[in-house]
Each structure stands twice: as C-alpha cells, then as structure tokens.
Design an enzyme around this catalytic site. Structure first.
Site, PDB file in Angstrom:
ATOM      1  N   ASP A  99     -23.474  19.817 -10.814  1.00 52.50           N
ATOM      2  CA  ASP A  99     -23.343  20.093 -12.250  1.00 52.50           C
ATOM      3  C   ASP A  99     -23.661  21.570 -12.441  1.00 52.50           C
ATOM      4  O   ASP A  99     -24.204  22.232 -11.542  1.00 52.50           O
ATOM      5  CB  ASP A  99     -24.336  19.193 -13.029  1.00 52.50           C
ATOM      6  CG  ASP A  99     -24.251  19.369 -14.549  1.00 52.50           C
ATOM      7  OD1 ASP A  99     -23.224  19.899 -15.039  1.00 52.50           O
ATOM      8  OD2 ASP A  99     -25.202  18.977 -15.245  1.00 52.50           O
TER       9      ASP A  99
ATOM     10  N   CYS B 195     -19.884  16.075 -13.560  1.00 49.73           N
ATOM     11  CA  CYS B 195     -19.772  15.492 -14.907  1.00 49.73           C
ATOM     12  C   CYS B 195     -18.878  16.331 -15.808  1.00 49.73           C
ATOM     13  O   CYS B 195     -18.388  15.828 -16.818  1.00 49.73           O
ATOM     14  CB  CYS B 195     -21.156  15.337 -15.516  1.00 49.73           C
ATOM     15  SG  CYS B 195     -22.046  16.896 -15.649  1.00 49.73           S
TER      16      CYS B 195
ATOM     17  N   ARG C  56     -26.298  13.391 -29.533  1.00 52.47           N
ATOM     18  CA  ARG C  56     -26.485  14.413 -28.486  1.00 52.47           C
ATOM     19  C   ARG C  56     -27.462  15.415 -29.078  1.00 52.47           C
ATOM     20  O   ARG C  56     -27.146  16.081 -30.073  1.00 52.47           O
ATOM     21  CB  ARG C  56     -25.152  15.064 -28.125  1.00 52.47           C
ATOM     22  CG  ARG C  56     -25.304  16.316 -27.300  1.00 52.47           C
ATOM     23  CD  ARG C  56     -23.997  16.789 -26.707  1.00 52.47           C
ATOM     24  NE  ARG C  56     -23.599  15.920 -25.610  1.00 52.47           N
ATOM     25  CZ  ARG C  56     -22.662  16.223 -24.710  1.00 52.47           C
ATOM     26  NH1 ARG C  56     -22.031  17.376 -24.779  1.00 52.47           N
ATOM     27  NH2 ARG C  56     -22.357  15.380 -23.744  1.00 52.47           N
TER      28      ARG C  56
ATOM     29  N   GLN D 112     -23.248   9.172 -19.052  1.00 54.66           N
ATOM     30  CA  GLN D 112     -22.470   9.819 -17.995  1.00 54.66           C
ATOM     31  C   GLN D 112     -22.605   9.027 -16.690  1.00 54.66           C
ATOM     32  O   GLN D 112     -21.622   8.823 -15.960  1.00 54.66           O
ATOM     33  CB  GLN D 112     -22.983  11.260 -17.790  1.00 54.66           C
ATOM     34  CG  GLN D 112     -22.364  11.986 -16.611  1.00 54.66           C
ATOM     35  CD  GLN D 112     -20.893  12.301 -16.827  1.00 54.66           C
ATOM     36  OE1 GLN D 112     -20.537  12.858 -17.850  1.00 54.66           O
ATOM     37  NE2 GLN D 112     -20.043  11.960 -15.877  1.00 54.66           N
TER      38      GLN D 112
HETATM   39  N1   CP Z   1     -19.798  15.384 -19.230  1.00 57.28           N
HETATM   40  C1   CP Z   1     -19.952  15.586 -20.548  1.00 57.28           C
HETATM   41  O1   CP Z   1     -20.856  15.037 -21.199  1.00 57.28           O
HETATM   42  O2   CP Z   1     -19.057  16.440 -21.092  1.00 57.28           O
HETATM   43  P1   CP Z   1     -19.102  17.024 -22.580  1.00 57.28           P
HETATM   44  O3   CP Z   1     -20.291  17.932 -22.666  1.00 57.28           O
HETATM   45  O4   CP Z   1     -17.805  17.735 -22.770  1.00 57.28           O
HETATM   46  O5   CP Z   1     -19.269  15.874 -23.532  1.00 57.28           O
HETATM   47  N1  NVA Z   2     -26.378  19.527 -17.610  1.00 54.86           N
HETATM   48  C1  NVA Z   2     -25.299  19.801 -18.544  1.00 54.86           C
HETATM   49  C2  NVA Z   2     -24.440  18.601 -18.684  1.00 54.86           C
HETATM   50  C3  NVA Z   2     -23.261  18.773 -19.586  1.00 54.86           C
HETATM   51  C4  NVA Z   2     -22.462  17.521 -19.750  1.00 54.86           C
HETATM   52  C5  NVA Z   2     -25.881  20.228 -19.875  1.00 54.86           C
HETATM   53  O1  NVA Z   2     -26.880  19.644 -20.314  1.00 54.86           O
HETATM   54  O2  NVA Z   2     -25.358  21.166 -20.469  1.00 54.86           O
END
Ligand code: CP
Ligand code: NVA
Length: 322
Positions: free
Chosen positions: A222, A262, A104, A134
C-alpha cells in the site's frame, strides 16, 4: 416505528467485530450471484466521507443499489460532524433516516462515537485505525484465486498502516499468516504485536523483503504515505527505499503468487508499473470485489439488525398484551 436500542445493533468497525463464522457467512454472501435485490426496500444508506475516495464510495453506493436501497453520500462540511453539532446527535438523527451508516474518518473515535449512538449498523469505510471492509474484498480475491484461505501466507511489504492492521487482525479469524516487512519506525510496536498475538493472529515481522515474500501466496503493499500524512511524504520516501515491490521481488514468491494493492497506488514508489500491470497483479479484481464485499456485508448487517428489531417489536407486543 420503535427503533431497536443502540446496544443491540451490529456494527463493523474492525475485523474483530466478526467471528470466524460471521466472516464465512459474509464472504459467502459477497460471492452470491443472487443477492436479495429488495432487501433494503427503498431504505437508504448514509455514507460520510472525511477523506477522498474512488473505490469505497462508488462500490458501497452500488452495493446499496443492488440491495434495493438508496445511497446518500455526505461530505463533512455539509453536516459539520462534531462541530455544527455533536457526533452523537448526528448519529441519532441519521439513523432515523437510514438503514445503515458508513463513515470514512480521520479519528477512529468518530466511528466509535457514531456507532455507540446509532440505531442502525455503522460500517468503517477507513479510519486511521483500520480499513476492514477492504480486507473483506481482499479475502474474497484470495478465496477466488486459491480456494481455502486458511493455509495462505501473505507478505505485507510496506507501511504498517491501517490496511496492514486490518489484514493482521483478519488472520485471527481466517487463519492465514502475515509476514510484515517495512523499515524501522514504520512497523507495529511490540505492544500492538502482542495484542495481535493475543487475539490469535499469526503475524511475524521480517527485515528483508526477499525473506518476507519467499513462499508467499500473495504479496500485498500500500502507499507509503496515507491520507493525512502528506507532509511526511518526503521523509517516508527516503525511509522506504529498498521496500519497493518490483517484478523481481515478486519472482522470489511462490510461482503462483499474486500481487495485491488496495489502491490508490503511487506508481514508481511502493510498486512499479511492471508489477502493478503484470500477470501476477490482481489489484483490479480486488477493486471490483470491494462492491461484492460491501453488498455481502450490508446484507448480513441489515438482516441482523432487522431481526433484532423484529425481536424487540415482538417482545413489546407481549408486554402490551401483558
Ligand atoms: N482502497 C480504497 O479504499 O480506495 P479509495 O480510497 O479510493 O476508496
Ligand atoms: N493507507 C491508505 C489506504 C487508502 C485506501 C490511506 O489510509 O490513505
């Protein structure tokens, strides 16, 4: 062991890394109640997180355990990705320990750099470009709800962000259509819409939230402020006024329409408590499906990588026999 070359390794950095057939297999495996519980045989998964996570980290760790593997979650300060040493060297080293890597990241480029030097599959666990893992869970949720996902109409009400981008890209594989609705300045630009159309995605932009959700099977939203955009939060709250997903807005969708998010949700901003906790909400099924989708994806990627490696070993054996 002779590792396979990085060119032959399958990765999942974007929905575009799958064909329509691949997606079908991954979803089928994700729904399989009898996955191969010893597939990983004690091999590990290295999961790098530059941003916080509740769902992605825990669901992916559990998916690895369910396939007989050992997850190791790695914080950026522990390895100093790109600072203590080059991203390419981290990829080369970690891929000697693990059967699969996930990351991530803030910059999508970090993921592509990891993947281009990794000897094992790399999974995008969210970047500024997209959040494809996701979308696998979302499609599993939609499949469970409606069966065939190809004819579905999905309304995205909110920011044209990483999740929206992966949802839109998924349309090119799975056939559903996406109506994107958000304020000016927070939409995909024309060049991006043209690229999506060229890839075969069925994506339209709609001004009015009611128009966007009318006839929709699913309304997806979201957070208006994604991780890393915190200093824009106030400006975004003002810009997105009128784009909140409420129970009233959901009433304008199909009678059997569901709400997707999400998570994490900013309750009272992009979505009301009533909508999120109401009968149309499938957000916790979605969250659970993150684990099933991660398991199906890792199963598919590792099996392909193992097959490429077995092919390499056989070819080397033939060369040596000469
Ligand atoms: N939806 C999602 O990716 O949640 P987290 O940021 O908690 O991993
Ligand atoms: N769009 C959000 C999604 C989190 C799962 C972000 O990038 O923070």
């Amino acid at each position: 062991m002779n590792p396979t070359t990085s060119q032959q390794v399958p990765h999942f950095l974007s929905m575009a890394d799958l064909s329509a057939d691949d997606l079908g297999v991954v979803l089928e495996r994700s729904a399989d109640p009898d996955p191969p519980r010893t597939l990983l045989g004690g091999r590990g998964a290295g999961l790098i997180f530059e941003k916080p996570s509740a769902r992605t980290r825990n669901s992916t760790e559990m998916a690895v355990v369910q396939l007989g593997g050992h997850p190791v979650t790695i914080r950026p300060d522990e390895i100093g990705l790109g600072e203590r040493e080059a991203i390419s060297d981290v990829a080369r080293v970690l891929s000697r320990y693990f059967a699969v890597l996930g990351a991530r990241t803030f910059a999508h480029r970090t993921l592509t750099e990891l993947a281009s030097h990794s000897l094992v599959p790399v999974i995008n666990l969210l970047s500024d470009d997209g959040h494809p893992i996701q979308i696998l869970a979302d499609l599993l949720t939609l499949q469970h709800e409606f069966g065939d996902i190809a004819p579905l109409e999905i309304a995205w009400v909110g920011d044209a962000n990483n999740v929206a981008r992966s949802l839109a890209r998924g349309s090119a594989l799975a056939g559903y259509s996406v109506r994107l609705c958000g304020p000016a300045g927070y939409r995909f630009d024309d060049a991006e819409l043209a690229r999506l159309a060229e890839a075969g995605a069925d994506v339209t932009v709609v001004d009015d939230p009611i128009e966007a959700v009318t006839g929709a099977h699913a309304v997806y939203t979201d957070t208006w402020t994604s991780m890393g955009q915190e200093e824009e939060a106030h400006r975004r709250r003002v810009a997105f006024e009128g784009y909140q997903v409420t129970e009233e807005l959901l009433e304008a969708a199909r009678d059997d329409a569901i709400l997707l998010h999400c998570l994490p949700a900013h309750r009272g901003e992009e979505v009301t408590d009533g909508a999120l906790d109401g009968p149309r909400s499938r957000v916790f099924d979605q969250a659970e499906n993150r684990m099933h989708a991660a398991r199906g994806l890792i199963w598919w990627l590792v099996e392909r990588c193992d097959a490429a490696r077995a092919g390499d070993a056989a070819a080397e054996g033939r060369r040596n026999r000469g």
